[in-house]
Design an enzyme around this catalytic site. Structure first.
Site, PDB file in Angstrom:
ATOM      1  N   ARG A  27     161.674  64.932   5.138  1.00  0.00           N
ATOM      2  CA  ARG A  27     162.192  64.963   6.513  1.00  0.00           C
ATOM      3  C   ARG A  27     161.077  64.712   7.533  1.00  0.00           C
ATOM      4  NH1 ARG A  27     164.487  70.903   5.539  1.00  0.00           N
ATOM      5  NH2 ARG A  27     164.534  70.030   3.450  1.00  0.00           N
TER       6      ARG A  27
ATOM      7  N   LYS B 210     155.083  72.320  -6.500  1.00  0.00           N
ATOM      8  CA  LYS B 210     156.276  72.439  -7.342  1.00  0.00           C
ATOM      9  C   LYS B 210     155.888  72.998  -8.713  1.00  0.00           C
ATOM     10  CE  LYS B 210     158.968  68.456  -5.644  1.00  0.00           C
ATOM     11  NZ  LYS B 210     160.139  69.185  -5.151  1.00  0.00           N
TER      12      LYS B 210
END
Ligand code: BES
Ligand code: MN
Ligand code: ZN
Length: 508
Positions: free
Chosen positions: A357, A283
């Site tokens: 996920r 990120k």
């Protein structure tokens, strides 16, 4: 800690350091305040005019006066304009209550005698008024100040609230509401504390430890698997996300069982990434700053289980928390890697930053296989896309099961943890297909809607179980302008999941 007392008091005689009145917009002052003013502040009405106070929502005016020889602060708290039906929302009551608490804290006022407004004004029962009073007051008193070494920066938290009610109020019901509210509020603030705790102090092992502590303290069954076991069991999602970190990942499970025969079983699954750097798909610095909050879903489920053990709803609830840390390193999962989950499905990991996920996939598969739940709800800080789409006040609700979605929407209205349903239309399903595996963990760009495509990835792990997904990326942390929140964690999800469990059969 806030202590609540019910007093047979007439406010002016109260020993408390302050008195508080909730005032609706453009309504006459209550008779108690009116009498108080006549005796001790004859110019009150013109003073309130001067400072432009007419009961506007969110406005709070503190006054100093001497009452029976004692210095007192009088808080006039606006609660806004009633609707044509004469109603004010309970959310306004929550926010005004929290403003009062902040007002007391900033002035270091330890006690307040409050004239409680009638529950009818909000269209709720006395039980709910008492409950919401405590929840909003306790949430309003929260401050993450553990790490200030300067004692002056710590917030004043030892408060006493004395509740004075009108003669038509059912005190026993109010008191029951206060007792239940206090159980909920303590859990919400505990969850906020965990979420605010920095990632060097809260690892996946420590987070699972909190689940264990809650289970043991409140008499629930606890099961935990460590990294080596999880790998042997075939949980390739947890393995892949944890591969770059020195920290062990865990799968923590808490079981609550009702004594009622034939009750349904609901699984609550919470994402527990204690820090999300993005992994090798790193990120940018700015997006990483708040990524200690990436375990807010798991924290909310643990907090919910703590409440449920005490309030004992008539359904069985399984809380499942996969915990891990997402870091880059020489052993980290690489974009392009293909992994296999607990239910046998495979996925190409195109973006290591879509890690939530992956751990949820294993946890959901485990829940489906071992508990055969009648319903499953996962709660996760899953996508920036959801935070952009809905902002900080609404969590994304995604489900193809209308009955379950409606239950959640209904519980959301009562609890104050708001949701907004996003379309889970099958047209989006192709977004998470892969050329080289069953699934791809990042949605194809033409499909755009990142929150929804993430939900379709998760759907592959819900089996036949009616399932709903809550994306709390926008609501878990740093929500502006709501007085019962502060700068950091909100505890989102506890109030909602508790409400849902408590009224599973009655809310439709
Ligand atoms: N934990 C983040 C999502 C997030 C973003 C939570 C902002 C709270 C605030 C999640 O793991 C993530 O990085 N998601 C990616 C998914 C993408 C790579 C498909 C995202 O939203 O960018
Ligand atoms: Mn991520
Ligand atoms: Zn994440």
């Amino acid at each position: 800690m806030i202590t609540f007392r019910f007093a047979e008091c007439s406010l002016p005689e109260s020993k408390a350091q302050s008195l508080a009145f909730f005032i609706a917009a453009d309504q006459p002052l209550s008779s108690t305040l009116d009498r108080l003013a006549q005796d001790h502040f004859p110019l009150l009405e013109s003073y309130l005019k001067q400072v432009d106070f007419a009961g506007q929502a969110g406005k709070i005016v503190p006054l100093s006066m001497s009452v029976n020889g004692q210095p007192k602060t009088i808080f006039c708290i606006g609660i806004g304009k009633p609707t044509a039906q004469g109603r004010i929302t309970i959310e306004q009551f929550r926010r005004s209550t929290a403003s009062l608490i902040r007002g007391m804290q900033s002035r270091k006022i330890g006690s307040c005698s409050v004239e409680l407004p009638s529950s009818q004004l909000f269209g709720v029962s006395d039980f709910d008024l008492g409950k919401q009073l405590v929840i909003s007051a306790c949430m309003g008193s929260y401050k993450f100040d553990d790490y200030f070494s300067d004692a002056k920066r710590k917030v004043f938290k030892e408060l006493t609230i004395e509740c004075c009610t009108g003669s038509d109020a059912d005190k026993a019901e109010l008191q029951k509401g206060v007792a239940q509210g206090s159980i909920i509020a303590q859990a919400v603030n505990k969850v906020r504390h965990w979420v605010d705790t920095p990632p060097n102090k809260l690892t996946p092992t420590i987070l699972a430890g909190f689940a264990k502590e809650v289970a043991q303290t409140y008499g629930m069954k606890y099961t935990e698997f460590g990294e080596q076991e999880l790998i042997k069991m075939g949980m390739g999602g947890l393995q892949a996300v944890s591969a770059g970190s020195e920290q062990d990942c865990k799968l923590a499970i808490i079981e609550y069982k009702t004594e009622k025969k034939g009750a349904p079983t609901v699984a609550y699954v919470g994402k527990g990434i204690t820090f999300d750097s993005g992994g090798l798909s790193l990120k940018p610095a700015l997006n990483m700053e708040a990524m200690k909050d990436d375990m807010a879903g798991a924290a909310a489920v643990i907090g919910t289980m703590q409440v449920i053990a005490q309030l004992k709803p008539d359904i069985n609830i399984i809380g499942i928390m996969p915990t891990s840390e997402n870091l880059p390193s020489g052993t980290a999962t690489k974009p392009g890697d293909i992994i296999q989950f607990y239910n046998g499905k495979t996925a190409e990991v195109k973006n290591t930053d879509a890690e939530g996920r992956l751990i949820l996939a294993d946890a959901m598969s485990y829940a489906v296989k071992h508990y055969k739940p009648d319903f499953m709800i996962d709660i996760a800080t899953l996508t920036g896309a959801c935070a952009y789409a809905l902002g900080p006040y609404f969590a994304g609700l995604m489900s193809q099961h209308d009955e379950l979605a409606k239950k959640i929407e209904h519980a959301s209205l009562i609890s104050g943890d708001r949701v907004w349903r996003l379309p889970m239309d099958n047209d989006f399903k192709a977004a998470v297909q892969s050329d080289v595996a069953d699934l791809c963990n990042s949605g194809k760009s033409q499909y755009r809607a990142g929150a929804i495509t993430a939900a379709f990835f998760l759907q592959a792990f819900a089996g036949e179980v009616p399932w709903a997904h809550l994306d709390i990326a926008g609501t878990a942390f740093s929500v502006p302008d709501i007085t019962y929140y502060d700068t950091g964690a909100t505890g989102y999800g506890v109030r909602l999941l508790v409400e849902l469990a408590m009224h599973w059969d009655t809310i439709k």
